[in-house]
Design an enzyme around this catalytic site. Structure first.
Site, short mmCIF file in Angstrom:
data_model
loop_
_atom_site.label_atom_id
_atom_site.label_comp_id
_atom_site.label_asym_id
_atom_site.label_seq_id
_atom_site.Cartn_x
_atom_site.Cartn_y
_atom_site.Cartn_z
NE ARG A 1 44.22 43.52 50.18
CZ ARG A 1 43.16 44.15 49.65
NH1 ARG A 1 42.28 43.48 48.92
NH2 ARG A 1 43.00 45.44 49.84
CG HIS B 1 39.89 37.87 38.86
ND1 HIS B 1 38.86 37.00 39.12
CD2 HIS B 1 39.49 38.66 37.82
CE1 HIS B 1 37.88 37.23 38.26
NE2 HIS B 1 38.23 38.23 37.48
CD GLU C 1 38.44 44.94 49.99
OE1 GLU C 1 39.20 44.13 49.43
OE2 GLU C 1 38.37 46.14 49.67
#
EC number: 3.6.1.57
Length: 346
Positions: A166, A21, A270
């Site tokens: 990210r 999270h 990812e």
């Protein structure tokens, strides 16, 4: 969101719930900072390495005491959002957005945030609440559009177009496309998240104790698991074992991975972004749909001894999977999440 808008991100991490999270919220925070927003992360961090990881970001971090409760009390949540160093509604012309990511933030928490004058973005995974009340609802998972969401929801952002990756994965995407892969996987990574999932790992180790693993390397991301139990689980296998207490550069680790065994959470996206073939382990109920969909569509099998052996020994099978993975996600999901929020005024 206007250029001067504020984003207050509320997410937690603990050994029993993992770190996913907080880490996907970090992707949203990075994207918001790129667009000039005033971002604050308000977190309970029961995982030491994660506290250090967030401290390296140019994002104000407000750490809360204790472990996450089963259900966050709405009045406690408002006190957290209205700490002395944080802006509150009515003090500025720009909107103040709150992001809630965690199963312990229920409908009562959402209503309390909305009634206090905040704009609200809720990140969800499997429509576990009877009702949702927010300006924007995000579910970044496969086939999220098939879920039924009830309540007062301004806009729904559903599916893989909104995957939160990210900045480091955005940067590594081109490197991944230029990578020359071995004929067969030599470096194998096992990552089950930042929590304590040793029972799952011990079952995986038993299935990987094979003579065909001679000459291979197995890396285990430790998370909150005990080092000695990890080593004991793999002691009978012929592969070289490396336990990674912390990973400061996950993209580089994945770029040096030929095959990954992962829980069915955000790490899947990812791996897709970097084109790393993988198998999934169902570690929590909210991962069920992800694991089954990836297997059914031929992107990533469920982990078993048979599936693992197929990927370990069949070079053509692995290459076929790599060619497909890059079709699933791109690195623009966080920007797409912020885009509709910009259209909402204070």
């Amino acid at each position: 969101m206007s250029p001067n808008a504020v984003l207050l991100i509320r997410a937690d991490a603990a050994p029993h719930m993992g770190t996913g999270h907080v880490m996907r919220c970090l992707a949203l925070a990075q994207a918001a900072r790129r667009e000039g927003l005033d971002v604050h992360m308000i977190c309970r961090l029961g995982v030491d390495w994660l506290r250090e990881r967030l401290a390296r970001e140019d994002i104000p971090l407000h750490c809360l005491p204790d472990m996450p409760p089963v259900a966050e009390a709405p009045d406690s949540l408002l006190r957290q959002l209205q700490a002395a160093s944080l802006p509150v509604p009515g003090t500025a012309a720009a909107p103040i957005w709150v992001v809630l990511d965690g199963y312990h933030f229920d409908t009562a928490c959402q209503l309390a945030v909305m009634r206090a004058g905040y704009r609200l973005l809720v990140i969800d995974d499997y429509a576990h609440l009877p009702e949702y009340h927010c300006d924007v609802l995000l579910n970044q998972n496969i086939s999220a559009e098939l879920l039924t969401y009830q309540g007062n929801i301004g806009r729904k952002l559903l599916g893989l177009d909104y995957v939160l990756l990210r900045q480091e994965f955005r940067d590594a995407h081109k490197r991944a496309q230029m990578r020359i892969r071995p004929q067969r996987p030599l470096n194998i990574l096992v990552t089950l998240g930042g929590g304590n999932f040793i029972e799952y790992l011990e079952k995986i180790a038993a299935e990987m104790t094979l003579p065909e693993m001679t000459g291979h390397s197995v890396r285990i991301i430790q998370g909150a698991m005990n080092t000695e139990r990890i080593r004991a689980a793999f002691a009978r296998g012929p592969a070289r074992l490396e336990v990674l207490p912390r990973v400061d550069d996950m993209p580089s680790l994945l770029l040096d991975t030929d095959l990954c065994i992962t829980a069915g959470g955000s790490t899947c996206w990812e791996l897709c972004c970097l084109g790393v073939p993988f198998l999934t382990i169902l570690g929590a109920e909210n991962q069920r749909h992800i694991c089954y969909w990836l297997a059914e569509k031929g992107y990533a099998p469920r982990f078993s001894r048979v599936a693992f052996m197929a990927m370990l020994t069949d070079a053509q099978y692995c290459r076929h999977m790599v060619a497909r993975l890059d079709q699933l996600v791109d690195a623009q999901g966080a920007a797409r999440v912020l885009a509709p929020c910009k259209q909402l005024k204070a």
